[in-house]
Design a protein around this motif. Structure first.
Motif, mmCIF file in Angstrom:
data_model
loop_
_atom_site.group_PDB
_atom_site.id
_atom_site.type_symbol
_atom_site.label_atom_id
_atom_site.label_comp_id
_atom_site.label_asym_id
_atom_site.label_seq_id
_atom_site.Cartn_x
_atom_site.Cartn_y
_atom_site.Cartn_z
ATOM 1 N N PRO A 1 7.609 -0.677 7.920
ATOM 2 C CA PRO A 1 8.386 0.245 8.885
ATOM 3 C C PRO A 1 9.122 0.976 7.980
ATOM 4 O O PRO A 1 9.448 0.442 7.016
ATOM 5 C CB PRO A 1 8.853 -0.735 9.764
ATOM 6 C CG PRO A 1 9.155 -2.403 9.125
ATOM 7 C CD PRO A 1 7.937 -2.205 8.296
ATOM 8 N N PRO A 2 9.703 2.180 8.669
ATOM 9 C CA PRO A 2 10.635 3.007 7.955
ATOM 10 C C PRO A 2 11.953 2.230 7.859
ATOM 11 O O PRO A 2 12.438 1.257 8.513
ATOM 12 C CB PRO A 2 10.964 4.065 8.741
ATOM 13 C CG PRO A 2 9.824 4.083 9.758
ATOM 14 C CD PRO A 2 9.295 2.773 9.933
ATOM 15 N N PRO B 1 7.104 11.398 -0.532
ATOM 16 C CA PRO B 1 8.397 10.424 -0.092
ATOM 17 C C PRO B 1 9.246 10.609 -1.471
ATOM 18 O O PRO B 1 8.493 10.527 -2.638
ATOM 19 C CB PRO B 1 7.547 9.052 0.055
ATOM 20 C CG PRO B 1 6.235 9.735 0.624
ATOM 21 C CD PRO B 1 5.802 10.966 -0.238
ATOM 22 N N ARG C 1 2.064 11.498 -5.751
ATOM 23 C CA ARG C 1 1.978 10.971 -4.264
ATOM 24 C C ARG C 1 3.553 10.809 -3.834
ATOM 25 O O ARG C 1 3.908 11.018 -2.757
ATOM 26 C CB ARG C 1 1.104 10.018 -4.217
ATOM 27 C CG ARG C 1 1.046 9.536 -2.550
ATOM 28 C CD ARG C 1 0.442 8.086 -2.177
ATOM 29 N NE ARG C 1 1.280 6.786 -2.913
ATOM 30 C CZ ARG C 1 0.824 5.735 -2.316
ATOM 31 N NH1 ARG C 1 0.132 5.650 -1.073
ATOM 32 N NH2 ARG C 1 1.406 4.572 -2.907
ATOM 33 N N SER C 2 4.205 9.997 -4.660
ATOM 34 C CA SER C 2 5.562 9.611 -4.344
ATOM 35 C C SER C 2 6.616 9.600 -5.630
ATOM 36 O O SER C 2 5.909 9.367 -6.754
ATOM 37 C CB SER C 2 5.640 8.203 -3.688
ATOM 38 O OG SER C 2 5.510 7.047 -4.393
ATOM 39 N N ASN D 1 12.242 12.759 4.202
ATOM 40 C CA ASN D 1 11.206 12.308 3.284
ATOM 41 C C ASN D 1 11.927 11.512 1.978
ATOM 42 O O ASN D 1 11.343 10.706 1.323
ATOM 43 C CB ASN D 1 10.235 13.169 2.446
ATOM 44 C CG ASN D 1 11.105 14.265 1.687
ATOM 45 O OD1 ASN D 1 11.986 15.086 2.180
ATOM 46 N ND2 ASN D 1 10.769 14.685 0.595
ATOM 47 N N ARG E 1 6.187 1.465 2.477
ATOM 48 C CA ARG E 1 6.416 2.269 3.408
ATOM 49 C C ARG E 1 5.418 3.527 3.081
ATOM 50 O O ARG E 1 4.866 4.115 4.222
ATOM 51 C CB ARG E 1 7.661 2.538 3.891
ATOM 52 C CG ARG E 1 8.531 1.498 4.246
ATOM 53 C CD ARG E 1 9.955 2.096 4.651
ATOM 54 N NE ARG E 1 10.699 2.294 3.393
ATOM 55 C CZ ARG E 1 11.684 1.025 2.867
ATOM 56 N NH1 ARG E 1 11.568 0.160 3.443
ATOM 57 N NH2 ARG E 1 12.275 1.577 1.865
ATOM 58 N N VAL E 2 5.408 3.939 1.978
ATOM 59 C CA VAL E 2 4.367 5.255 1.692
ATOM 60 C C VAL E 2 2.896 4.875 1.902
ATOM 61 O O VAL E 2 2.291 5.503 2.532
ATOM 62 C CB VAL E 2 4.581 5.588 0.047
ATOM 63 C CG1 VAL E 2 3.542 6.660 -0.279
ATOM 64 C CG2 VAL E 2 5.875 6.051 -0.320
ATOM 65 N N ASP E 3 2.606 3.450 1.758
ATOM 66 C CA ASP E 3 1.166 3.207 1.951
ATOM 67 C C ASP E 3 1.251 3.142 3.571
ATOM 68 O O ASP E 3 -0.105 2.622 3.969
ATOM 69 C CB ASP E 3 0.859 1.941 1.369
ATOM 70 C CG ASP E 3 0.938 2.064 -0.121
ATOM 71 O OD1 ASP E 3 0.485 3.261 -0.741
ATOM 72 O OD2 ASP E 3 1.086 1.153 -0.977
ATOM 73 N N GLY E 4 2.211 2.818 4.478
ATOM 74 C CA GLY E 4 2.086 2.837 5.678
ATOM 75 C C GLY E 4 2.028 1.215 6.063
ATOM 76 O O GLY E 4 1.725 0.882 7.377
ATOM 77 N N ASP E 5 2.407 0.336 5.043
ATOM 78 C CA ASP E 5 2.260 -0.941 5.300
ATOM 79 C C ASP E 5 3.628 -1.666 5.738
ATOM 80 O O ASP E 5 3.894 -2.681 5.916
ATOM 81 C CB ASP E 5 1.635 -1.943 4.270
ATOM 82 C CG ASP E 5 0.329 -1.288 3.739
ATOM 83 O OD1 ASP E 5 -0.364 -0.832 4.696
ATOM 84 O OD2 ASP E 5 0.040 -1.428 2.430
#
Length: 343
Positions: free
Chosen positions: A341-342, A278, A174-175, A305, A335-339
């Motif tokens: 910010p970039p 990512p 995944r990353s 990415n 950030r990969v988990d969306g938890d």
């Protein structure tokens, strides 16, 4: 010893050492017959190496060899650690970061040992990127087996092999966190490659050189001049475990391929460029303690990415600053988990 002799000694050790310890086609027919032939029920490999990670050690039967990995159970998406390829490589190289994950997270942890290194079998075969990439693909697909892919944290050539598998099999990874990745800088010089091929075709030279290269004094000197900053020093456990793994039967076998450059994929840059997952690239900035010049990095860093992190360390930032590396890695995974910010 006069200054000129000292400088010559340092130059000789640096040239041979960086080739042999740097974190910098299909397998040969003989290897194919050995690995892909019908299994003959070999016993598990037995080594005198201590447990490097204080985790359970497992063996996987893969055709006619066995490879080893460490694991700790947990919940959530697994994290897979991959060590580098060098004269004394093993999962012990990842120990400081693995310990951080053991303390700070409850995620399942896996640490693979490449064929030819650590507790894994060390067969007398040709070692190639194809061999190790095939091992990694087998490990992720058949052993870890996590739907949606795992998060991989890999060092040097281990990161380069992982990038190719991630490109080829995005369902498995995944990353990727690439610490001091190999293959993104200048190619080894033609003279150095020719010297390596000449030296290691002479009978008995490879073993004799390897034994001299992997004495405690030589490993400590190499690490002090090439890996760790003066402020940090050389950890005794790094040298001690390196000496132990170098004394296991067959430890010198992958060295010829490593010195000749055959273990360095020709298309490493393309593997990273074509990666869609990512990617965090992390490396030290102390110039005389780096194995790569990263001349290819600007083009890769421009991709959306990709994130790049530098720390004021030598070639093993996760040894010199494990807490800082852990913080950067956890921010990246968040950030990969969306938890988060970039960056």
């Amino acid at each position: 010893m006069d200054p000129k002799s000292k400088e010559q000694e340092k130059s000789t050790l640096g040239t041979a050492g960086k080739a042999a310890l740097g974190l910098t086609a299909a397998a040969a027919a003989a290897f194919g017959m050995y690995v892909w032939g019908r299994p003959r029920g070999r016993a598990r490999p037995v080594t005198e190496l201590p447990n490097a990670l204080n985790q359970r050690l497992h063996y996987v039967s893969w055709h006619d060899v066995h490879y080893a990995y460490y694991s700790r159970g947990g919940t959530g998406r697994p994290v897979v650690f991959l060590h580098s390829i060098n004269a004394v490589a093993s999962a012990h190289e990842m120990r400081p970061l693995v310990r951080e994950f053991q303390r700070e997270t409850s995620r399942p942890l896996y640490s693979l040992e490449w064929v030819g290194f650590g507790h894994s079998d060390r067969p007398d075969v040709g070692y190639t990127p194809q061999l190790l990439e095939a091992q990694l693909q087998h490990f992720l697909a058949r052993v870890v087996r996590y739907e949606g892919g795992v998060d991989v944290i890999a060092l040097s050539l281990g990161a380069t092999y992982a990038a190719e598998i991630a490109r080829r099999r995005p369902d498995l990874i995944r990353s990727l966190v690439a610490i001091e990745p190999s293959g993104l800088g200048d190619e080894p010089g033609a003279i150095g490659r020719a010297w390596s091929r000449l030296l290691f075709t002479l009978p008995g030279v490879q073993r004799a050189f390897y034994e001299r290269l992997t004495t405690p004094e030589a490993l400590h000197r190499f690490a002090r001049h090439n890996l760790f900053t003066d402020e940090f020093g050389v950890p005794e456990e790094y040298v001690d475990y390196g000496v132990e793994t170098a004394r296991i039967e067959g430890a010198a076998r992958p060295l010829d391929e490593f010195l000749s450059g055959r273990l360095f994929p020709r298309d490493a840059r393309e593997s990273f460029l074509r990666l869609r997952q990512p990617l965090l690239i992390l490396f030290g900035t102390v110039a005389d303690r780096r194995m790569e010049r990263y001349t290819e990095l600007p083009e890769i860093s421009e991709r959306p990415n990709v994130e790049t992190v530098t720390l004021p360390t030598g070639a093993l930032p996760h040894w010199e600053r494990p807490g800082d590396v852990m913080e950067r890695v956890m921010q990246f995974l968040a950030r990969v988990d969306g938890d988060a910010p970039p960056s």
